[in-house]
Design an enzyme around this catalytic site. Structure first.
Site, PDB file in Angstrom:
ATOM      1  N   LYS A 170     -13.833  -0.469   4.693  1.00 35.05           N
ATOM      2  CA  LYS A 170     -13.318   0.747   4.073  1.00 35.05           C
ATOM      3  C   LYS A 170     -12.047   0.402   3.320  1.00 35.05           C
ATOM      4  CE  LYS A 170     -10.288   3.881   5.149  1.00 35.05           C
ATOM      5  NZ  LYS A 170      -9.790   4.290   3.815  1.00 35.05           N
ATOM      6  N   GLY A 203      -9.309   8.273   5.930  1.00 37.11           N
ATOM      7  CA  GLY A 203      -9.202   7.927   7.339  1.00 37.11           C
ATOM      8  C   GLY A 203     -10.054   8.801   8.249  1.00 37.11           C
ATOM      9  N   PRO A 204      -9.922  10.140   8.135  1.00 32.94           N
ATOM     10  CA  PRO A 204     -10.715  11.002   9.010  1.00 32.94           C
ATOM     11  C   PRO A 204     -12.222  10.879   8.794  1.00 32.94           C
ATOM     12  CG  PRO A 204      -8.844  12.203   8.084  1.00 32.94           C
ATOM     13  CD  PRO A 204      -8.904  10.891   7.374  1.00 32.94           C
ATOM     14  N   GLU A 245      -2.244  -5.321  11.209  1.00 29.59           N
ATOM     15  CA  GLU A 245      -1.094  -5.782  10.415  1.00 29.59           C
ATOM     16  C   GLU A 245      -0.450  -4.515   9.877  1.00 29.59           C
ATOM     17  OE1 GLU A 245       1.219  -6.186   7.647  1.00 29.59           O
ATOM     18  OE2 GLU A 245      -0.391  -6.984   6.389  1.00 29.59           O
ATOM     19  N   GLU A 379      10.755   2.466   7.499  1.00 35.66           N
ATOM     20  CA  GLU A 379      10.165   1.741   6.373  1.00 35.66           C
ATOM     21  C   GLU A 379      10.077   2.691   5.180  1.00 35.66           C
ATOM     22  OE1 GLU A 379       6.530  -1.392   5.811  1.00 35.66           O
ATOM     23  OE2 GLU A 379       6.095   0.425   6.937  1.00 35.66           O
TER      24      GLU A 379
END
Length: 477
Positions: A170, A203-204, A245, A379
């Site tokens: 993905k 994502g979902p 990562e 970040e």
């Protein structure tokens, strides 16, 4: 792009199950440059079924057979390199010269390194009458980011294939065009059906389905720490291996014996590389307290020297950030830095003059930052540098390690022995001394909330392998 509304599995371009689509926005123009299909769980089921069916045959191929496949991919990748660079430049705003020489090149370099590593990798070894053998984990679900699309896709796909795994990938829905070109490359290279599969989505819709799928044996994700945690929780139900990562807040310690002007200048350029959109960017510069004013002036000169502009311009050094979401987040953090009392040295809120269209962020430097400020902790993922002061070397090391992350760290010194000693004390997966050139031969990954596992070269290959002991195997005649 001809396959933008399709997915790839079982060796074919296929139409999605559903009808959801997503516009891909060019961050330099804020206009739609493509529209992709968004997958759902049933698309993932079909892709995983293809990968599972292909695994028994692919996992027992010889080293030579897998090398031949990787070498065919390399030939086609080189042929399509300009298409790849143009796709990356459009989808994430990378200046075209950088899209060619850094972004696209990284994918090629990783593939070449994996071919080299596979040629000599030791899969079998004898310990007395015990055979220690390393074999493919199984079906690997790969979730890749938008900021270094080819670097991260190749970091995962190449070792997975080299190990004998089959793949369901993905790519990021924010920057999916390069993944479509990549999939066309693998299709042309002629992999056996089902060995490589790709489903676009969010994502979902897709990421969660991959992470939780009972027939996926391993998930490798590059993304935010939040996304990594979500994947790990979903994967825990089936006790699959999770390789992450994730984020970073990398320190850059400039020691008293460094060439100060050179070190500060290089630190700024490294921080702002890729518009600051690198998880290992040296975003926290640590300088001796007495040299804070000098550091701010040098950093201002370096930051103000960047040429910003259209990614299509061959001379552009700094393009936009990838999306409106990212732009807004960076603006809020810049405002937070000002609110919390950091010294704004250059840059600041808003867009650069003349670049009102596009998600351009002013190259921004803050001085007199203290460790508990938000811009020192979070970040930012944009061209924003924080300069912190330290009183002595012990304090510098303490500040450097005072972070939940541990992906990268940097040390500058005029004495290599001195730099080595400090580097050993930094809690990070990668420590760079004096601006050494980045290399695909070094393992890449982090400590703490920067994730687990390592990518690149033989280290990446190892993470896609299981270790089996066959006891009583006996010694060769």
């Amino acid at each position: 792009m001809s396959h933008a509304l399709q997915f790839y599995y079982n060796g074919q371009w296929v139409n999605p199950v559903g009808t959801r689509t997503l516009d891909v926005i060019n961050p330099a123009t804020e206009e739609v440059c493509s529209t992709i299909a968004l997958g759902e769980a049933e698309d993932v089921n079909r892709a995983v079924a293809a990968a599972r069916k292909a695994f028994p045959a692919w996992s027992v191929t010889t080293r030579e057979e897998r090398l031949a496949v990787l070498e065919r991919i390399l030939v086609v990748y080189k042929k399509r390199s300009e298409d790849m660079a143009q796709a990356i430049s459009q989808e994430m705003g990378s200046p075209i010269a950088r899209a060619r020489d850094s972004q696209t090149w990284a994918g090629m370099a990783h593939l070449e390194e994996m071919i080299s590593a596979l040629k000599t990798y030791v899969f079998d070894e004898m310990r007395g009458d015990i055979l220690i053998t390393r074999e493919a984990v199984g079906v690997a679900g790969l979730i890749t980011p938008w900021n270094w699309p080819m670097n991260q896709i190749m970091c995962k796909v190449a070792p997975a294939l080299a190990a004998g795994c089959t793949v369901v990938m993905k790519p990021s829905e924010v920057a999916p065009l390069s993944a479509l070109v990549f999939t066309e490359i693998l299709d042309e290279a002629g992999l056996p059906p089902g060995v490589y599969n790709m489903v676009n989505g969010d994502g979902p819709g897709v990421g969660e389905a991959i992470a939780s799928h009972p027939d996926v044996d391993m998930v490798s994700i590059t993304g935010s720490t939040r996304a990594g945690i979500a994947v790990a929780k979903l994967a825990a139900e089936t006790v699959k291996r999770v390789h992450q990562e994730l984020g970073g807040k990398s320190p850059n310690i400039i020691l008293r014996d460094a060439d100060f002007e050179d070190a500060v200048t290089r630190g700024v350029k490294s921080c702002f590389s890729n518009s600051g959109q690198s998880c290992d960017a040296p975003t926290r510069m640590l300088v001796p307290r007495a040299q804070m004013e000098q550091a701010m002036q040098i950093a201002k000169t370096a930051a103000d020297s960047f040429k910003m502009g259209s990614p299509a311009d061959e001379t552009t050094q700094l393009g936009p950030v990838v999306s409106a979401v990212q732009y807004d987040r960076i603006q809020k953090l810049i405002a937070k830095g000002i609110e919390e009392g950091a010294t704004l040295v250059t840059g600041g809120p808003g867009k650069p003059e003349g670049l009102e269209t596009g998600y351009y962020v002013k190259p921004t430097v803050f001085g007199n930052v203290v460790p508990d400020m938000t811009i020192s902790r979070e970040e930012i993922f944009g061209p924003v540098l924080s300069i912190l002061a330290y009183d002595d070397e012990e304090q510098a090391i303490q500040i450097a390690n005072d972070t939940p992350y541990g992906l990268g760290a940097y040390v500058q010194s005029g004495d290599l022995k001195h730099a080595r000693a400090v580097a050993r004390r930094l809690r990070a997966g990668n420590v760079n001394i004096n601006g050494a050139a980045w290399t695909v031969a070094a393992p890449f990954g982090g400590y703490g909330q920067s994730g687990n596992g390592r990518e690149c070269s033989s280290f990446g290959l190892t993470d896609f392998l299981e270790i089996k002991a066959i006891i009583g195997y006996g010694e060769d005649a």
